[in-house]
Design a protein around this motif. Structure first.
Motif, PDB file in Angstrom:
ATOM      1  N   SER A 526      74.370 103.840   2.145  1.00  0.00           N
ATOM      2  CA  SER A 526      75.629 103.095   2.115  1.00  0.00           C
ATOM      3  C   SER A 526      75.508 101.833   1.275  1.00  0.00           C
ATOM      4  CB  SER A 526      76.024 102.726   3.554  1.00  0.00           C
ATOM      5  OG  SER A 526      77.145 101.876   3.571  1.00  0.00           O
ATOM      6  N   VAL A 528      77.335  99.241   2.284  1.00  0.00           N
ATOM      7  CA  VAL A 528      77.449  98.196   3.307  1.00  0.00           C
ATOM      8  C   VAL A 528      76.052  97.669   3.579  1.00  0.00           C
ATOM      9  CG1 VAL A 528      78.182  97.699   5.664  1.00  0.00           C
ATOM     10  CG2 VAL A 528      79.454  99.353   4.291  1.00  0.00           C
ATOM     11  N   GLU A 548      90.016  89.923  -0.606  1.00  0.00           N
ATOM     12  CA  GLU A 548      90.554  90.963   0.277  1.00  0.00           C
ATOM     13  C   GLU A 548      91.741  90.432   1.071  1.00  0.00           C
ATOM     14  OE1 GLU A 548      88.814  92.266   4.393  1.00  0.00           O
ATOM     15  OE2 GLU A 548      87.726  93.328   2.824  1.00  0.00           O
ATOM     16  N   SER A 669      80.453  93.653   3.892  1.00  0.00           N
ATOM     17  CA  SER A 669      81.065  94.654   3.021  1.00  0.00           C
ATOM     18  C   SER A 669      81.890  93.968   1.952  1.00  0.00           C
ATOM     19  CB  SER A 669      81.950  95.593   3.840  1.00  0.00           C
ATOM     20  OG  SER A 669      82.964  94.860   4.510  1.00  0.00           O
ATOM     21  N   VAL A 673      83.822  99.182  -1.075  1.00  0.00           N
ATOM     22  CA  VAL A 673      83.913  99.553   0.332  1.00  0.00           C
ATOM     23  C   VAL A 673      85.204  98.985   0.899  1.00  0.00           C
ATOM     24  CG1 VAL A 673      82.873  99.281   2.611  1.00  0.00           C
ATOM     25  CG2 VAL A 673      81.414  99.632   0.606  1.00  0.00           C
ATOM     26  N   ARG A 674      85.948  99.795   1.641  1.00  0.00           N
ATOM     27  CA  ARG A 674      87.150  99.317   2.325  1.00  0.00           C
ATOM     28  C   ARG A 674      86.768  98.815   3.711  1.00  0.00           C
ATOM     29  NH1 ARG A 674      92.076 101.178   0.474  1.00  0.00           N
ATOM     30  NH2 ARG A 674      92.879  99.664   1.967  1.00  0.00           N
ATOM     31  N   THR A 675      87.405  97.720   4.126  1.00  0.00           N
ATOM     32  CA  THR A 675      87.140  97.143   5.448  1.00  0.00           C
ATOM     33  C   THR A 675      88.461  97.047   6.199  1.00  0.00           C
ATOM     34  OG1 THR A 675      85.360  95.855   4.430  1.00  0.00           O
ATOM     35  CG2 THR A 675      85.968  95.277   6.685  1.00  0.00           C
ATOM     36  N   ARG A 678      88.292  93.709  10.104  1.00  0.00           N
ATOM     37  CA  ARG A 678      87.319  92.638   9.857  1.00  0.00           C
ATOM     38  C   ARG A 678      87.477  91.572  10.933  1.00  0.00           C
ATOM     39  NH1 ARG A 678      84.197  91.264   5.719  1.00  0.00           N
ATOM     40  NH2 ARG A 678      85.209  92.641   4.186  1.00  0.00           N
ATOM     41  N   ALA A 703      82.241  92.615   9.066  1.00  0.00           N
ATOM     42  CA  ALA A 703      82.997  93.866   9.159  1.00  0.00           C
ATOM     43  C   ALA A 703      82.874  94.462  10.550  1.00  0.00           C
ATOM     44  CB  ALA A 703      82.497  94.852   8.117  1.00  0.00           C
ATOM     45  N   THR A 706      84.142  99.875   8.564  1.00  0.00           N
ATOM     46  CA  THR A 706      84.143 100.069   7.115  1.00  0.00           C
ATOM     47  C   THR A 706      84.348 101.539   6.790  1.00  0.00           C
ATOM     48  OG1 THR A 706      81.734 100.388   6.984  1.00  0.00           O
ATOM     49  CG2 THR A 706      82.567  98.132   6.784  1.00  0.00           C
ATOM     50  N   GLU A 708      83.812 103.989   3.386  1.00  0.00           N
ATOM     51  CA  GLU A 708      83.202 103.979   2.055  1.00  0.00           C
ATOM     52  C   GLU A 708      83.216 105.376   1.466  1.00  0.00           C
ATOM     53  OE1 GLU A 708      78.746 103.088   0.219  1.00  0.00           O
ATOM     54  OE2 GLU A 708      79.167 102.806   2.359  1.00  0.00           O
TER      55      GLU A 708
END
Length: 753
Positions: A526, A528, A548, A669, A673-675, A678, A703, A706, A708
């Motif tokens: 990953s 992350v 973000e 992250s 990578v989408r979080t 959070r 995070a 996450t 990914e």
């Protein structure tokens, strides 16, 4: 047949039954709780065994005590303890009290009984798993002796109960009179507006009923004053709609009610000082269990404590709108995705070979608005008997199924467009056996097997290197014990095969320490990272978090965009001959200028300001000493991401969801990578429970969930168990989205041919 774990402490789903008394997730606890509520006993004894090399522990506990225990209850427990000690002294047996057992968390058997007005006592006998155990002193502890200890303890307690029965009955009656009295705190009330997820609301009400807590529903709108919500925000007054759930403090089980539903109880200052001393001297925490458990927060509900509410007409049942279902449909059917009953509905549809689509964007059709997450079934993609399949779903599950005769929407994407994503039936394998945590495995297994009736395949984690993963499109790694053990099992060869499976379209979901392992910088799985591994890059990650948040909370300053200075060649020539000056940082010209090059004298600003990595490592190690032990904290949701579909959170531009935070793993992250979830900034992080300032600084804005993309597949990480003890329903829906929606919405599956 072969069982999973050969251990007797848990039930079929491997839950710890001695932690289930507040939640009452399981029938074993529900049956015992119902018997106690019906009988109203004055003495409840919970007999246990502990390590074989110990002696015998009994009441009273040490601090912290739950704030809702009465002083009379604690006094009686000291009296019972003194008589029990005398009985042991007559035999010359060793015992102790107040050493490691505390009673802050109300979910143990005896702790729950104490809050009901009984004298609840715990026994812990050194365990004897065979005929005898030889202790370090050479003493041979036999099974007969262990039973004798419990026998003498029980009769000592019964004798104390017999000789003090009148005083115990008197105190019990006085405490119940206080509970129903209209003193200042008795005027308080908990108010819970009905959420969109009616199934979740129903489960919350079940928790109240099973704990003997009385409630009603407003039959009209009303006003309440002096309010505090789950986030700690205060307001003088506000209006509440018809259907709001009302729990008045003045009722027979007032102590238990407050213990389960108060938002933010505080341990004593004395215990805080003791706990801090133990931690700073590296002796570990004196806390025995989680420090926060509020039911409203666990369920992700909007809720308020009000000092006083106006007289309001109430009814005992919440009025339910009849579920609509029209057999005739020229185009297809829509199902609102707000209610969590959508998940067993989707499973049933998969069983009938239906093609299920989910809306990626909100839309409106035929005068009704739907949020992202709504389900669409198109007639031409599904079996001819689709209406006959849907009818029992609407009736048995209570799903709101609506027929539509057109694909043209009033707002948002049309039903035939690409924003209605096709789901892929999940084929889930979940790791079991050592070193997997039984309770983490059990919570996920129970959620899928008992709640939504989705068949899954438990497998022995130690055999993962010999598995054909192509059978599955979802692989779950629950929390595990010992990173070294997991590293030995998931060796380089296994990780290579695992990554190839993900890249071909698989979804890997890892929880707790398993998520930390996947995020390990040397494991090649990953992007992350554990915070401890990127301490010299913290500024880069902080900037990523800021961008973000800016992307989610768009603000446009029209003056900056359309600012215009008339073109003047002479003025430009004059400026070019003048020495440069630093423009005002807030001026439009400053905001619209490109960033200056960081290179100065051959060295970058980043290099000049490079932090001391050793110093950061020492600080991080120090902060980990104060890691949270089951505190409830605020998490920010990205409502546009599919992982958050149906998870309402508190109503705001950026919804907030209470989540449980424990352990030492802080995940970092950044893009790509989408979080979707959070944690809040440090100063706004804590909602309930003990979390030290060092922990706030370390975990703030890290995070919580996450997603990914890896090739055609994805990795989803949760640093904590989102469905903790089968009770945290709010964050549990994130896990359901990962498992049920994930294979279709987050991964790419081969096109059938």
């Amino acid at each position: 047949t072969r069982g999973l774990w050969a251990a007797g402490r848990g039930n079929h789903y491997l839950f710890d039954m001695n932690r289930d008394w507040v939640m009452q997730v399981h029938p074993e606890t529900r049956g015992r709780a119902a018997a106690i509520l019906k009988w109203n006993p004055h003495l409840v004894v919970d007999s246990h065994e502990m390590g074989s090399l110990d002696t015998y522990l009994f009441d009273p506990p040490r601090e912290p005590f739950n704030n809702n225990l009465s002083l009379g209850n604690l006094a009686w427990r000291r009296r019972f303890s003194a008589d029990q000690a005398k009985a042991f002294d007559q035999h010359g047996w060793s015992y102790y009290t107040r050493e490691w057992y505390e009673e802050w968390y109300p979910g143990y058997t005896n702790a729950w009984a104490n809050l009901l007005g009984a004298v609840g006592i715990l026994y812990e006998q050194a365990g004897v798993n065979a005929a005898a155990v030889k202790q370090p002193t050479g003493h041979m502890l036999t099974y007969r002796e262990a039973v004798h200890h419990h026998f003498v303890s029980s009769f000592a307690n019964l004798e104390t109960l017999r000789w003090n029965r009148r005083e115990l009955l008197r105190d019990y009656l006085e405490d119940r009179k206080w509970a129903v009295s209209a003193d200042r705190s008795g005027h308080e009330a908990l108010l819970v507006p009905p959420p969109a997820d009616q199934a979740l609301f129903s489960r919350f009400m079940d928790v109240l009923r099973r704990n003997g807590i009385e409630f009603a529903f407003a039959a009209e709108s009303f006003t309440a004053s002096d309010l505090r919500d789950v986030a700690g925000r205060l307001s003088d007054s506000r209006s509440f709609a018809d259907g709001t759930l009302i729990v008045r403090a003045a009722q027979p089980h007032r102590r238990l009610l407050r213990a389960i539903l108060e938002f933010d109880p505080h341990v004593s200052n004395t215990f805080l000082a003791e706990e801090r001393k133990e931690l700073e001297n590296h002796r570990g925490s004196r806390l025995y269990d989680i420090t926060a458990w509020n039911a409203c927060m666990a369920f992700g509900l909007e809720a308020y404590w009000a000092d006083r509410i106006a007289d309001v007409a109430v009814r005992q049942d919440l009025a339910k709108d009849p579920q609509a279902f029209d057999v005739k449909s020229d185009y297809g059917y829509l199902i609102d995705g707000a209610d969590s009953r959508i998940y067993p509905g989707i499973v049933r549809l998969f069983e009938k070979n239906c093609k299920v689509r989910v809306a990626a964007k909100p839309f409106g059709i035929l005068g009704r608005d739907y949020a992202a997450g709504a389900v669409l079934l198109r007639n031409h993609e599904n079996p001819a008997e689709l209406a006959a399949i849907l009818k029992p779903l609407a009736e048995e599950l209570g799903l709101d199924v609506r027929s539509v005769d057109t694909g043209l929407c009033d707002s948002g994407p049309d039903l035939g467009g690409q924003q209605f994503r096709l789901l892929e039936p999940p084929r889930i394998a979940i790791a079991s056996q050592w070193p997997v945590s039984t309770t983490s495995f059990g919570a996920t297994w129970h959620l899928l097997d008992a709640r939504i009736r989705l068949p899954i395949s438990p497998f022995n984690l130690q055999a993962i290197g010999r598995m054909d993963l192509r059978r599955y499109n979802v692989l779950v790694l629950p929390h595990t014990w010992g990173s070294g053990a997991l590293g030995a099992i998931l060796n380089e060869k296994v990780r290579k095969n695992l990554r190839a499976w993900i890249e071909s379209g698989g979804t890997l979901v890892a929880l707790g320490s398993a998520a930390a392992f996947v995020a390990g910088k040397d494991n090649g799985l990953s992007a992350v990272r554990l915070k401890r591994d990127i301490l010299d890059q913290l500024k880069v990650y902080e900037e990523a978090v800021q961008r973000e948040q800016q992307a989610r909370d768009i603000k446009i300053d029209l003056d900056l965009i359309w600012a215009n200075t008339p073109y003047d060649e002479a003025a430009l020539q004059t400026e070019s001959q003048s020495p440069p000056t630093e423009p005002d940082s807030q001026s439009p010209s400053r905001m619209l200028q490109p960033a200056r090059s960081p290179e100065r004298n051959g060295r970058s600003q980043e290099h000049q300001a490079k932090p001391d990595k050793d110093e950061l490592a020492r600080l991080d190690a120090w902060q980990r000493i104060f890691r949270p032990q089951g505190a409830i904290v605020a998490a920010r949701l990205d409502p546009e991401h599919w992982l958050c579909f149906g998870v309402s959170g508190s109503q705001s531009q950026t919804p907030m969801l209470p989540v449980l935070l424990s352990g030492q793993y802080a995940l970092m992250s950044r893009h790509p990578v989408r979080t979707p979830v959070r944690l809040a900034p440090a100063d706004r992080l804590r909602l309930s429970g003990l979390i030290w300032p060092e922990a706030r600084q370390r975990w703030g804005q890290t995070a919580y969930a996450t997603v990914e993309r890896v090739g055609r597949g994805q990795i989803i990480l949760f640093p904590n168990d989102p469905f903790f003890r089968g009770y945290f329903e709010g964050s549990g829906r994130l896990l359901l989205n990962a498992l049920i929606l994930g294979p279709g919405l987050g991964a790419s599956q081969p096109v059938p041919w």
